[in-house]
Enzyme design. Structure first.
Site: not given
Length: 370
Positions: A251, A148, A241
């Site tokens: 978010y 990530h 998303e």
């Protein structure tokens, strides 16, 4: 056939985002031509004014590709990267004033005390590679995770640079912590400093480079015709998303999400909470987006203005038609032979270029059917 989202009706509740109808993939209505093969997990692509292409390989190599398809030896001047997992040499972008300064920007996983973190370096493109390479920005803190990294680079019309940053998988709660840049989108000046009009400049306990926060792993990022940022973000199991990140907004990750953990357990409090933004659109099942492009040329006139997303999970391209800031329709295309698509870019010739995420990766050019 493109699936019109309006046929599904509006979300049942005001706080719910629109879910993809998961259209069945169809044949890509274009000719797919291999520009070059033999790249090891290519990740990012940039077009030079002289017609050559710069391409990164995750293993830590930067190469030039001639219009003929000839692949150069690895270029000098690339910083050392932490390879392993999803890490390595990642995105590449040219300075907005490249014709004058010849600067090339790279994002990569940088090793250091405490583990590794996403970093941004720049160097001047010379005859043998990058010269005077320097790291201009570093994610804080470095952590022991190979996953990530986020890592897309997008220059705004004002010359500032967006950098997308993942939550590093093991540090997802840090996406809500403004004292660190894990799980954030940052906006920096070309020299790595924070623009004075960033939303958290002057706020105690907050990093001044942060633009938006509460992100999991943004690997698709591009600007629309108005110069606004749009991003595509990996969810967990479900919950990829599409967002239009605004300055200072939260978010939600990992407090709100439309996905669940890989074990099947719930994440956070549900799909909404006051003060946290809803995505424009979400996918469940996921598409694993990586790379984004608003098509602006005329070679594919039916696609002009549409948003394309590279898909790792569904192994093809996703095309979205937007209307008034919402997704009005979605279509998915398969690439033959089947491959994970890491990035999608528009070339100066108005054609669309893809990177395939494979040990023997390719640059593929899409041309109109004859």
């Amino acid at each position: 056939m493109i699936v019109a989202i309006v046929l599904l009706g509006l979300p049942a509740l005001a706080q719910e985002a629109t879910r993809s109808p998961t259209p069945i993939p169809v044949r890509l209505p274009a000719r797919a031509i291999d520009v070059v093969r033999g790249l090891e997990h290519p990740w990012g692509l940039a077009f030079l004014p002289d017609g050559r292409l710069l391409v990164t390989e995750r293993a830590g190599r930067l190469r030039l590709v001639a219009p003929s398809g000839r692949l150069s030896d690895p270029l000098a001047g690339v910083p050392g990267v932490a390879t392993g997992g999803q890490g390595g040499l990642l995105d590449v972008a040219l300075s907005p004033s490249f014709a004058q300064d010849r600067l090339v920007y790279l994002s990569f996983s940088e090793p250091g005390a405490g583990g590794a973190g996403t970093a941004v370096a720049r160097g001047r493109l010379g005859e043998r590679g990058l010269e005077g390479t320097e790291v201009v920005w570093r994610q804080v803190p470095k952590v022991t995770s190979e996953f990530h990294w986020g890592s897309r680079l997008v220059f705004r019309p004002d010359g500032t640079l967006f950098v997308t940053l993942g939550d590093r998988l093991s540090r997802r709660d840090a996406a809500q912590d403004l004292a660190v840049t894990i799980g954030k989108i940052v906006r920096i000046n070309p020299d790595g400093s924070a623009p004075r009009d960033n939303p958290f400049v002057g706020r105690d306990g907050a990093r001044p480079e942060i633009w938006s926060y509460g992100h999991r792993n943004v690997q698709g990022a591009t600007l629309d015709a108005r110069g606004e940022l749009w991003t595509a973000e990996h969810g967990a199991r479900g919950g990829d998303e599409l967002n239009n990140p605004r300055a200072g907004r939260n978010y939600g990750w990992p407090i709100i999400t439309y996905g669940v953990d890989y074990s099947g357990t719930r994440i956070g409090v549900g799909t909404s909470r006051p003060g946290m933004e809803q995505p424009v659109y979400y996918w469940d099942p996921v598409i694993a987006p990586s790379g984004a492009l608003f098509y602006t040329a005329d070679r594919f006139p039916a696609w002009r203005g549409d948003l394309f997303l590279a898909s790792l999970q569904r192994r093809g391209l996703v095309r979205l038609r937007l209307l008034n800031g919402r997704v009005a329709a979605e279509e998915r295309y398969t690439l033959t032979p089947n491959a994970r698509i890491r990035d999608v870019r528009q070339g100066p010739d108005g054609l669309i270029y893809l990177l395939t995420d494979e040990p023997n990766g390719r640059i593929v050019r899409l041309e109109p059917e004859r």
